[in-house]
Structure formats: structure tokens, C-alpha cells
Motif scaffolding. Structure first.
Motif: not given
Length: 136
Positions: A34-42
Motif C-alpha cells: 500500500a505504501a509503495l502504491g501511494h508513492l507510485g501514484r502520488e
């Protein structure tokens, strides 16, 4: 209970079960993913921002971020505006891991879709658009 509430509960439960089942097959812990997902999107975020987005305590997100950093999936740099803060940035290896995880999840769902009848597949093809309309 009204028909709308019954349908809402059935949808909520089915989506929750579906997501939990797919997550049990993932190689990476959900919090890290989830943390990687936020960083990847934002893009770059502070640990505090990541914690807020995930609804976890700062200390928990600090632990998650440090585990990601140990795997070279993120880098930590001091915030140029507030040296007390740390900015977390996804690395190319982190982006690759995120893409791999997304493809693995899609493959799990694709395998499950193959068990459906043609009629069920037609219904499944409409589900993403319907769920997007239901998302406030």
C-alpha cells in the motif's frame, strides 16, 4: 432491512471477501504494498502523509518505510523545507516491484475469471464500471 441495504451489504461483503482472498496470495505484506502504491501514484511523500493515507500511526508507517528502504524499494531524504521531516521516494526497484505485484494480482483474478461461464464473464466485464460509479 430495505432491499438497497441488503444489496449494499451483499456487495460490501463480496468485495471484501474478494480483496482479502487476493491479498492472501500476495508475496509482499499489504502495508508495504500500500505504501509503495501511494508513492507510485502520488510521488514523494512524508512518512506522516503515508500514515494518514493508510490510517495508521506514524510509528507503524516508520517501521514499514524502513523495511522498504532495507529492500532498496524506497529512499529517504530530509525534507528541504522541514529538516525534521523525511521524504520517502520510490526507487526504480520499488516501481518494478509494484508493477510485478499488480501483474501478479491481475493474474490471480484472470485465473479466477477462467472458471466463469460466458454469461458470468459478461457480467464480470461490467463490474469495474459499476463499482466506479458507486465510489463517492
Amino acid at each position: 432491512m430495505s432491499d438497497d441495504l441488503e444489496l449494499a451489504e451483499a456487495l460490501r461483503a463480496a468485495v471484501g471477501d474478494f480483496v482479502r482472498r487476493v491479498r492472501t496470495l500476495e508475496a509482499m505484506p499489504p502495508g508495504q504494498l500500500a505504501a509503495l502504491g501511494h508513492l507510485g501514484r502520488e510521488g514523494a511523500l512524508s512518512i506522516a502523509d503515508l500514515a494518514r493515507r493508510e490510517g495508521v500511526r506514524h510509528q507503524s508507517m516508520t517501521r514499514t518505510v524502513h523495511l522498504l528502504a532495507e529492500q532498496h524499494l524506497v529512499t529517504l531524504t530530509p525534507d528541504p523545507l522541514d529538516r525534521r521531516q523525511v521524504v520517502v521516494v520510490i526507487t526504480p526497484a520499488g516501481s518494478a516491484r509494484l508493477t510485478e505485484a499488480r501483474h501478479a494480482r491481475a493474474a490471480i483474478v484472470a485465473d479466477a475469471l477462467r472458471t466463469l461461464s460466458p454469461e458470468e464473464r459478461d457480467v464480470a466485464a461490467r463490474i469495474p464500471a459499476v463499482l466506479r460509479r458507486l465510489t463517492p
